[in-house]
Design an enzyme around this catalytic site. Structure first.
Site, PDB file in Angstrom:
ATOM      1  N   ASP A  12     -16.999  66.019-120.198  1.00  0.00           N
ATOM      2  CA  ASP A  12     -18.355  66.438-119.861  1.00  0.00           C
ATOM      3  C   ASP A  12     -19.313  65.934-120.925  1.00  0.00           C
ATOM      4  O   ASP A  12     -18.925  65.679-122.068  1.00  0.00           O
ATOM      5  CB  ASP A  12     -18.454  67.963-119.747  1.00  0.00           C
ATOM      6  CG  ASP A  12     -19.619  68.419-118.875  1.00  0.00           C
ATOM      7  OD1 ASP A  12     -20.265  67.567-118.223  1.00  0.00           O
ATOM      8  OD2 ASP A  12     -19.904  69.625-118.838  1.00  0.00           O
ATOM      9  N   GLY A  13     -20.567  65.790-120.518  1.00  0.00           N
ATOM     10  CA  GLY A  13     -21.639  65.426-121.427  1.00  0.00           C
ATOM     11  C   GLY A  13     -22.736  66.465-121.335  1.00  0.00           C
ATOM     12  O   GLY A  13     -22.834  67.202-120.349  1.00  0.00           O
ATOM     13  N   GLU A  50     -22.030  61.502-120.701  1.00  0.00           N
ATOM     14  CA  GLU A  50     -20.954  61.608-119.707  1.00  0.00           C
ATOM     15  C   GLU A  50     -19.993  60.421-119.862  1.00  0.00           C
ATOM     16  O   GLU A  50     -18.773  60.588-119.827  1.00  0.00           O
ATOM     17  CB  GLU A  50     -21.527  61.644-118.284  1.00  0.00           C
ATOM     18  CG  GLU A  50     -22.361  62.862-117.962  1.00  0.00           C
ATOM     19  CD  GLU A  50     -21.562  64.132-117.679  1.00  0.00           C
ATOM     20  OE1 GLU A  50     -20.316  64.100-117.702  1.00  0.00           O
ATOM     21  OE2 GLU A  50     -22.194  65.168-117.421  1.00  0.00           O
ATOM     22  N   ASP A  72     -17.421  65.976-113.874  1.00  0.00           N
ATOM     23  CA  ASP A  72     -18.405  66.539-112.957  1.00  0.00           C
ATOM     24  C   ASP A  72     -19.596  65.605-112.772  1.00  0.00           C
ATOM     25  O   ASP A  72     -20.573  65.961-112.137  1.00  0.00           O
ATOM     26  CB  ASP A  72     -18.853  67.933-113.403  1.00  0.00           C
ATOM     27  CG  ASP A  72     -19.561  67.940-114.749  1.00  0.00           C
ATOM     28  OD1 ASP A  72     -19.853  66.852-115.298  1.00  0.00           O
ATOM     29  OD2 ASP A  72     -19.827  69.037-115.266  1.00  0.00           O
ATOM     30  N   HIS A 126     -19.860  73.730-113.772  1.00  0.00           N
ATOM     31  CA  HIS A 126     -20.271  75.137-113.908  1.00  0.00           C
ATOM     32  C   HIS A 126     -19.822  75.987-112.722  1.00  0.00           C
ATOM     33  O   HIS A 126     -20.540  76.844-112.249  1.00  0.00           O
ATOM     34  CB  HIS A 126     -21.781  75.229-114.112  1.00  0.00           C
ATOM     35  CG  HIS A 126     -22.281  74.317-115.194  1.00  0.00           C
ATOM     36  ND1 HIS A 126     -22.045  74.562-116.526  1.00  0.00           N
ATOM     37  CD2 HIS A 126     -22.938  73.136-115.136  1.00  0.00           C
ATOM     38  CE1 HIS A 126     -22.572  73.575-117.244  1.00  0.00           C
ATOM     39  NE2 HIS A 126     -23.106  72.700-116.414  1.00  0.00           N
ATOM     40  N   ASP A 136     -17.277  71.261-121.136  1.00  0.00           N
ATOM     41  CA  ASP A 136     -18.693  71.585-121.277  1.00  0.00           C
ATOM     42  C   ASP A 136     -18.955  72.268-122.617  1.00  0.00           C
ATOM     43  O   ASP A 136     -19.911  71.942-123.319  1.00  0.00           O
ATOM     44  CB  ASP A 136     -19.144  72.472-120.110  1.00  0.00           C
ATOM     45  CG  ASP A 136     -20.600  72.878-120.222  1.00  0.00           C
ATOM     46  OD1 ASP A 136     -21.469  71.987-120.153  1.00  0.00           O
ATOM     47  OD2 ASP A 136     -20.874  74.081-120.393  1.00  0.00           O
TER      48      ASP A 136
END
Length: 149
Positions: A12-13, A50, A72, A126, A136
């Protein structure tokens, strides 16, 4: 020939402002072994973070592996699965002949991914997916690390 080791990677970023201070994070899992990595940049974009999460995760692998990458980011997944081949055919130009954004990172990701058998899997961000939630948290840790220096 030996069987390829299977590695699961969650990436994740994060970015505070876009552009702004950004962070990337990745959780790597192989059997009972896990590794967490994170970092960040002072002035960047969410898309770059990302990409960096996946790049940094793949860079940590010491040998060719079977890799499941959970992300994501539609940008990363569409880029690698749908856009990359045509960008390369067009010498890193988009369909409307503009330079590909983040070409430096796309080229790094392409080179790293070609060393492994990679399956790209989208997960909704999320949404309670444990691996994605941890990635995250790690990406945000990358941001916090820069903000507290």
């Amino acid at each position: 020939m030996s069987e390829l080791k299977e590695i699961i990677i969650y990436t994740d970023g994060a970015c505070k402002g876009n552009p702004g201070v950004g962070g990337w994070g990745a959780l790597l899992v192989s059997g009972n072994y896990t590794k967490e990595i994170f970092g960040g940049e002072v002035l960047t974009t969410n898309n770059r973070m990302e990409l960096m999460a996946v790049i940094e995760a793949l860079q940590t692998l010491k040998q060719a592996s079977r890799v499941l990458v959970y992300a994501d980011s539609q940008y990363v997944l569409k880029g690698i699965n749908e856009w990359l081949a045509n960008w390369k055919k067009r010498n890193w130009r988009t369909s409307d002949n503009k330079p590909v954004k983040n070409v430096d990172l796309w080229q790094r990701l392409d080179a790293l991914a070609s060393q492994h058998e990679v399956q790209w899997i989208w997960v909704k961000g999320h949404a309670g997916h444990a691996g994605n939630e941890r990635a995250d948290e790690l990406a945000n840790k990358g941001v916090e690390q820069l903000l507290t220096q």
